[in-house]
Design a protein around this motif. Structure first.
Motif, PDB file in Angstrom:
ATOM      1  N   UNK A 225       0.557  -0.874   0.080  1.00  0.00           N
ATOM      2  CA  UNK A 225       0.089   0.256   0.305  1.00  0.00           C
ATOM      3  C   UNK A 225       1.270   1.148  -0.164  1.00  0.00           C
ATOM      4  N   UNK A 226       1.353   2.139  -0.716  1.00  0.00           N
ATOM      5  CA  UNK A 226       1.216   3.444  -1.291  1.00  0.00           C
ATOM      6  C   UNK A 226       0.765   4.519  -0.406  1.00  0.00           C
ATOM      7  N   UNK A 227       1.416   5.415   0.126  1.00  0.00           N
ATOM      8  CA  UNK A 227       1.091   6.943   0.750  1.00  0.00           C
ATOM      9  C   UNK A 227       1.461   7.818   0.367  1.00  0.00           C
ATOM     10  N   UNK A 228       0.371   8.495  -0.562  1.00  0.00           N
ATOM     11  CA  UNK A 228       0.699   9.749  -0.960  1.00  0.00           C
ATOM     12  C   UNK A 228       0.572  10.741  -0.669  1.00  0.00           C
ATOM     13  N   UNK A 229       1.558  12.290  -1.583  1.00  0.00           N
ATOM     14  CA  UNK A 229       0.726  13.133  -0.507  1.00  0.00           C
ATOM     15  C   UNK A 229      -0.247  13.738  -1.012  1.00  0.00           C
ATOM     16  N   UNK A 287      -4.847  14.579 -10.445  1.00  0.00           N
ATOM     17  CA  UNK A 287      -3.304  15.935  -9.772  1.00  0.00           C
ATOM     18  C   UNK A 287      -1.983  14.411  -9.582  1.00  0.00           C
ATOM     19  N   UNK A 288      -0.769  14.752  -9.536  1.00  0.00           N
ATOM     20  CA  UNK A 288       0.150  14.061 -10.229  1.00  0.00           C
ATOM     21  C   UNK A 288       0.645  14.163  -8.694  1.00  0.00           C
ATOM     22  N   UNK A 289       0.695  12.754  -8.199  1.00  0.00           N
ATOM     23  CA  UNK A 289       0.634  12.115  -6.759  1.00  0.00           C
ATOM     24  C   UNK A 289       2.103  11.276  -6.461  1.00  0.00           C
ATOM     25  N   UNK A 290       2.916  11.916  -5.464  1.00  0.00           N
ATOM     26  CA  UNK A 290       4.265  11.637  -4.779  1.00  0.00           C
ATOM     27  C   UNK A 290       4.198  10.165  -3.719  1.00  0.00           C
ATOM     28  N   UNK A 291       5.063   9.560  -3.654  1.00  0.00           N
ATOM     29  CA  UNK A 291       4.643   8.790  -3.469  1.00  0.00           C
ATOM     30  C   UNK A 291       5.664   8.903  -1.977  1.00  0.00           C
ATOM     31  N   UNK A 292       5.500   9.204  -0.769  1.00  0.00           N
ATOM     32  CA  UNK A 292       6.033   9.376   0.743  1.00  0.00           C
ATOM     33  C   UNK A 292       6.269   8.335   1.232  1.00  0.00           C
ATOM     34  N   UNK A 293       5.669   7.392   0.995  1.00  0.00           N
ATOM     35  CA  UNK A 293       6.174   5.565   1.960  1.00  0.00           C
ATOM     36  C   UNK A 293       5.331   4.311   1.589  1.00  0.00           C
ATOM     37  N   UNK A 349      -0.482  11.538   7.430  1.00  0.00           N
ATOM     38  CA  UNK A 349       0.329  10.494   6.723  1.00  0.00           C
ATOM     39  C   UNK A 349       1.734  10.778   5.538  1.00  0.00           C
ATOM     40  N   UNK A 350       1.408  11.762   5.334  1.00  0.00           N
ATOM     41  CA  UNK A 350       2.383  12.769   3.855  1.00  0.00           C
ATOM     42  C   UNK A 350       3.074  13.803   3.884  1.00  0.00           C
ATOM     43  N   UNK A 351       3.203  13.917   5.810  1.00  0.00           N
ATOM     44  CA  UNK A 351       4.002  14.978   6.370  1.00  0.00           C
ATOM     45  C   UNK A 351       5.303  14.343   6.129  1.00  0.00           C
ATOM     46  N   UNK A 352       6.644  15.155   5.553  1.00  0.00           N
ATOM     47  CA  UNK A 352       7.805  14.427   5.712  1.00  0.00           C
ATOM     48  C   UNK A 352       9.039  14.590   6.839  1.00  0.00           C
ATOM     49  N   UNK A 353       9.700  14.189   6.940  1.00  0.00           N
ATOM     50  CA  UNK A 353      10.705  14.142   7.806  1.00  0.00           C
ATOM     51  C   UNK A 353      11.433  15.601   8.459  1.00  0.00           C
ATOM     52  N   UNK A 354      11.170  16.150   7.757  1.00  0.00           N
ATOM     53  CA  UNK A 354      12.028  17.217   7.738  1.00  0.00           C
ATOM     54  C   UNK A 354      10.942  18.112   8.190  1.00  0.00           C
ATOM     55  N   UNK A 355       9.568  18.125   7.995  1.00  0.00           N
ATOM     56  CA  UNK A 355       8.940  19.051   9.044  1.00  0.00           C
ATOM     57  C   UNK A 355       7.833  18.644  10.245  1.00  0.00           C
ATOM     58  N   UNK A 356       8.272  17.679   9.883  1.00  0.00           N
ATOM     59  CA  UNK A 356       8.327  16.766  11.577  1.00  0.00           C
ATOM     60  C   UNK A 356       9.188  17.495  12.205  1.00  0.00           C
ATOM     61  N   UNK A 357       9.904  17.422  11.925  1.00  0.00           N
ATOM     62  CA  UNK A 357      11.378  18.226  13.242  1.00  0.00           C
ATOM     63  C   UNK A 357      11.593  19.714  13.222  1.00  0.00           C
ATOM     64  N   UNK A 358      11.050  19.733  12.349  1.00  0.00           N
ATOM     65  CA  UNK A 358      11.348  21.429  12.128  1.00  0.00           C
ATOM     66  C   UNK A 358      10.051  21.804  13.585  1.00  0.00           C
ATOM     67  N   UNK A 359       8.284  20.829  13.431  1.00  0.00           N
ATOM     68  CA  UNK A 359       8.000  21.361  14.349  1.00  0.00           C
ATOM     69  C   UNK A 359       8.250  20.716  15.746  1.00  0.00           C
ATOM     70  N   UNK A 360       8.612  19.643  15.476  1.00  0.00           N
ATOM     71  CA  UNK A 360       9.072  20.000  17.240  1.00  0.00           C
ATOM     72  C   UNK A 360      10.063  20.563  18.010  1.00  0.00           C
ATOM     73  N   UNK A 361      11.188  21.345  17.047  1.00  0.00           N
ATOM     74  CA  UNK A 361      11.889  22.355  17.104  1.00  0.00           C
ATOM     75  C   UNK A 361      10.770  23.726  17.680  1.00  0.00           C
TER      76      UNK A 361
END
Length: 860
Positions: A225-229, A287-293, A349-361
């Motif tokens: 199962x693909x997770x898209x943006x 629209x075109x989708x991007x796979x996140x996980x 599920x579409x949130x990227x790693x750097x966004x998670x890190x920025x929100x934590x900071x």
């Protein structure tokens, strides 16, 4: 119940006749939805941890198992501290000339004072200058001793180190027990997540076939199962549509009660908005989708374990991935085991790693600013508390009454004044302003100079003087320390004699001494024992204890306010973090709660320990007061009063920490009451504050809260850290910790099985955080305990049996370290800090701490 599930239920209440009936229908539906959403577990409050883990996830079972073990470990630490509590609470300190005479010596606190069970009760060198090296202990009305104080200090440090080793062995046993417990529980509760992994780092244009082909090398792939943006955006639109449909159903229900053209227009408006949302969803789908996980499910659990063991588990580990193992030979990826399906926040599920890190900071920055704001308030309260702790509050009515009674017994100045204590005390306020005051002043001045001084000259050889308004003045500090206790007992005996209208050799002396001090102006305890400015003056509080209000409401109220304010601020921090952590957009509830637990624990620990230590640090306060640029740090440290773990620190800061932990005992029960109060407030808000409440609003207001572990784990870590940090000098904290764990276990069992509507399927993530932090808390315990023990300087005599070998070992360690060290390290080892921590009474804890740190950093 989610918004989408609410839409699937019946939208319109059949044939309502009034708004009240309409509301009752919504409430009935909310109760029915709450019952359907609640779990159907049948475990009771007394069920075993394994049963609770089977019903609600292995994480819940591990939590209650950790509570059980921590209860036993806290009682073990308390049991090891019992000899210290008995000895230090029943001891007097004396010199070599009077070590066999139990009537002489120093006892700083009575057994009824909590400070008598801390390191504050030990007479240190700043008080006696090393002149009281012996101890006598009163056990079962029999004097034991003498025992050398240095031997006592070394042995209590050895017992502390031994109890720490036992605690570490218990933690190791708990670690292996939890691993077996988790394995056994997992075998009984196999889920889809046991066969599934989550893959991140895949290329944006990958398809499910390519992913399945790559991971088939580890086993048979059953599903991909693909997770898209666009998943999060789609769910966001669905959530908006669900609320609009609920609002539309509510308007239709209201239209049946009160037919109006306004309602028809509102329905048309909602239809248009729903049409717009449907169009946005169609555009999003095209629209075109991007796979996140990707979620990959294997045929067996062993295949999943094989994949997770061979593939990197994080972004940093993926940097070292071999080319042949990369996806399509060029894309680095990392995997981890999937969580339970109901644990995921699908819209995030579409949130990227750097966004998670920025929100934590960002969340951490907000919490840091809040903690600094709290620190300034605590600093001001600390200053007020320190001032109040030194203020002595007399029973002036009782003083006047006893002094007047003594005057009547010695003279017939005023025969109308009786010696009855109660009668005289009742009129004392009136007597203060009359001519009796001058008569009492003259009588007490003559009494202290004549009969009282004659008795002191014959009994104590002129080593002490009694002056009206000045108290007891000794020739030197040594004489005060040796003879003060005997003189105090005789003075208190004279007080009892005056109460009985009898004569004694020091009749009226104590009341006259204290009357002169009390009426001479504001009195502080700094005038007495332990004051560097008056080393030969007796302590006002100990001398006049029968006439001092030990339970003064204002003084104790301000002391209690610090602990209460810290507890309230900690609760506010927990509430604010619960709001902010939602903005972290974590993938799973477990990840969100792990982040919340860690941030909450760190913020509360900083607000409790760091703030109390820094705001009371005298060297920092001196620097802030002497600073020329008036920097912002002066708001936090300018009121510091202690440069070490002095007796005053235990009396004020240590007492605040003890009170805070006692307040925390009621925390689990208060949390349950708070949840009930919030539930009632939500219902009132829906019924009386919201003009057009939706069915989802009713569902939230009438659903029971879920049992969550994050806040409970943060509170547990805070109390364990407080007990371990300061338990060496205040062993009563171990008992308070045991009581807290017992209260938490009972309240949480009741909440899980009776009050709440179940819990998420927790995995082992949160408990791994707890078990990872506990060893470092033990390191902090060794460090703080080392500094508390070595506050007392130990001079080991040559005939101390096994203690002499400890001193030789300390000297050998210092010499070997100096010979083998570099120049920079040699400077450190020649410093006062090195000589302090390598004293005989600190060497054992130093070795335990060094071994534990080496194991955590290298061996582990």
């Amino acid at each position: 119940m989610s918004d989408l599930e609410s839409v699937l239920s019946t939208a319109v209440t059949p044939n309502p006749t009034s708004i009240s009936e309409l509301r009752r229908g919504y409430i009935a539906r909310a109760k029915r939805n709450s019952s359907l959403a609640a779990t159907t577990a049948s475990a009771s409050c007394t069920a075993s941890s394994k049963t609770l883990g089977t019903e609600w996830g292995v994480g819940v079972g591990l939590y209650f198992e950790v509570l059980k073990w921590l209860r036993y470990l806290a009682l073990l630490l308390m049991l090891c501290a019992v000899p210290f509590l008995v000895v230090v609470g029943c001891s007097i300190f004396t010199d070599a000339a009077h070590m066999h005479d139990h009537s002489f010596g120093v006892k700083k606190y009575t057994i009824t004072q909590v400070h008598s069970l801390t390191f504050a009760a030990i007479v240190d060198d700043t008080l006696d200058n090393g002149t009281l090296p012996y101890m006598n202990i009163l056990l079962a009305k029999t004097w034991k001793g003498p025992m050398r104080k240095s031997s006592f200090l070394i042995w209590i440090s050895l017992v502390d180190a031994a109890s720490t080793l036992l605690f570490l062995l218990g933690m190791a046993a708990l670690w292996y027990h939890l691993k077996r417990f988790a394995r056994a529980t997992d075998e009984d509760t196999l889920e889809a997540a046991d066969y599934t992994i989550v893959v991140r780092g895949l290329p944006a244009d990958v398809d499910a076939v390519q992913v399945g082909e790559h991971f088939s090398r580890y086993g048979e792939v059953m599903d991909v199962v693909l997770v898209t943006d666009r998943l999060g955006a789609t769910l966001k639109h669905c959530r908006r549509a669900a609320r609009l449909q609920q609002r539309q159903a509510m308007v239709l229900d209201a239209f049946k009660v009160r037919q109006s053209a306004t309602y028809t227009a509102m329905v048309d408006k909602f239809d248009k908005q729903l049409t717009d949302i449907a169009e946005e969803v169609r555009e999003l789908a095209e629209s075109k989708q991007k796979v996140k996980a990707a979620f990959i499910t294997f045929n067996s659990e062993n295949e999943r374990k094989t994949c997770t063991s061979y593939c990197p588990s994080g972004w940093l580990a993926s940097l070292f991935q071999r080319r042949k193992d990369r996806f399509l030979l060029q894309h680095r990826f990392w995997v981890h085991q999937a969580a339970a399906p109901d644990d995921y926040q699908f819209e995030d599920l579409a949130v990227s790693e750097w966004q998670l890190f920025a929100r934590e900071v960002a969340i951490n920055v907000v919490m840091l600013l809040l903690v600094l704001l709290c620190a300034s308030a605590i600093a001001k309260l600390t200053d007020i508390s320190n001032q109040e702790s030194y203020t002595v509050n007399f029973y002036k009515d009782r003083l006047v009454a006893d002094s007047a009674a003594a005057m009547v017994l010695y003279t017939n100045t005023n025969s109308s004044i009786t010696s009855t204590h109660a009668g005289t005390e009742a009129n004392a306020s009136a007597l203060l302003g009359s001519e009796l005051y001058s008569q009492l002043e003259g009588f007490c001045s003559r009494q202290l100079q004549d009969s009282c001084m004659m008795r002191l000259q014959s009994e104590y050889f002129g080593l002490v003087r009694m002056d009206y308004g000045a108290g007891l003045t000794w020739v030197n500090a040594t004489s005060r320390l040796l003879f003060e206790r005997a003189l105090q007992e005789e003075l208190e005996c004279s007080t009892a004699a005056s109460m009985q209208n009898d004569m004694c050799q020091l009749q009226g002396c104590l009341s006259c001494i204290c009357l002169g001090i009390a009426l001479g102006g504001p009195v502080t305890s700094e005038m007495g024992l332990g004051s560097s400015r008056n080393p030969s003056n007796s302590d006002v509080e100990s001398t006049c204890s029968p006439y001092i209000n030990q339970l003064d409401v204002r003084s104790w109220g301000i002391r209690l306010s610090i602990s209460a304010v810290v507890a309230v601020l900690n609760s506010f921090i927990k509430w604010l973090l619960s709001v902010l952590v939602v903005q972290g957009r974590h993938w799973t509830h477990t990840a969100r709660e792990r982040s919340y637990a860690l941030q909450c624990f760190v913020a509360m620990l900083f607000n409790t320990v760091v703030v109390l230590l820094v705001t009371n640090c005298e060297p920092l306060a001196k620097l802030a007061r002497e600073s020329q640029n008036n920097n912002w740090t002066r708001f936090f440290v300018k009121y510091g009063s202690y440069d070490d773990f002095t007796p005053g620190w235990y009396e004020n800061v240590g007492l605040s920490i003890l009170i805070l932990m006692i307040i925390n005992i009621s925390g689990p029960l208060l949390n349950l009451l708070l949840e009930e109060a919030l539930l009632i407030s939500r219902r009132c808000c829906v019924l009386y504050s919201i003009a057009w409440p939706l069915q989802s609003d009713y569902d939230v207001a009438w659903s029971r809260p879920r049992f969550t572990l994050a806040q409970r784990i943060a509170d547990l870590l805070l109390n364990v850290s407080l007990a371990l940090l300061f338990g060496s000098g205040m062993p009563l904290l171990y008992l308070v910790l045991a009581l807290y764990v017992i209260a938490a276990e009972l309240a949480d069992r009741w909440a899980l099985t009776r009050l709440c509507r179940g819990a998420p399927r927790y995995n082992t993530g949160l408990m791994k955080v707890v078990m990872a932090l506990l060893p470092w808390m033990a390191v902090a315990h060794c460090a703080f305990g080392l500094w508390m023990h070595t506050y007392f300087r130990v001079v080991v005599p040559g005939n101390s049996n096994g203690i002499e070998e400890v001193s030789h070992l300390t000297e050998a360690v210092n010499n070997a370290a100096l010979k083998s060290s570099s120049s920079n390290l040699s400077v450190l080892q020649r410093s006062s800090v090195w000589h302090r921590i390598t004293q005989p009474n600190g060497l054992s804890l130093l070795c335990v701490m060094a071994g534990l740190v080496l194991w955590l950093v290298i061996g582990r």
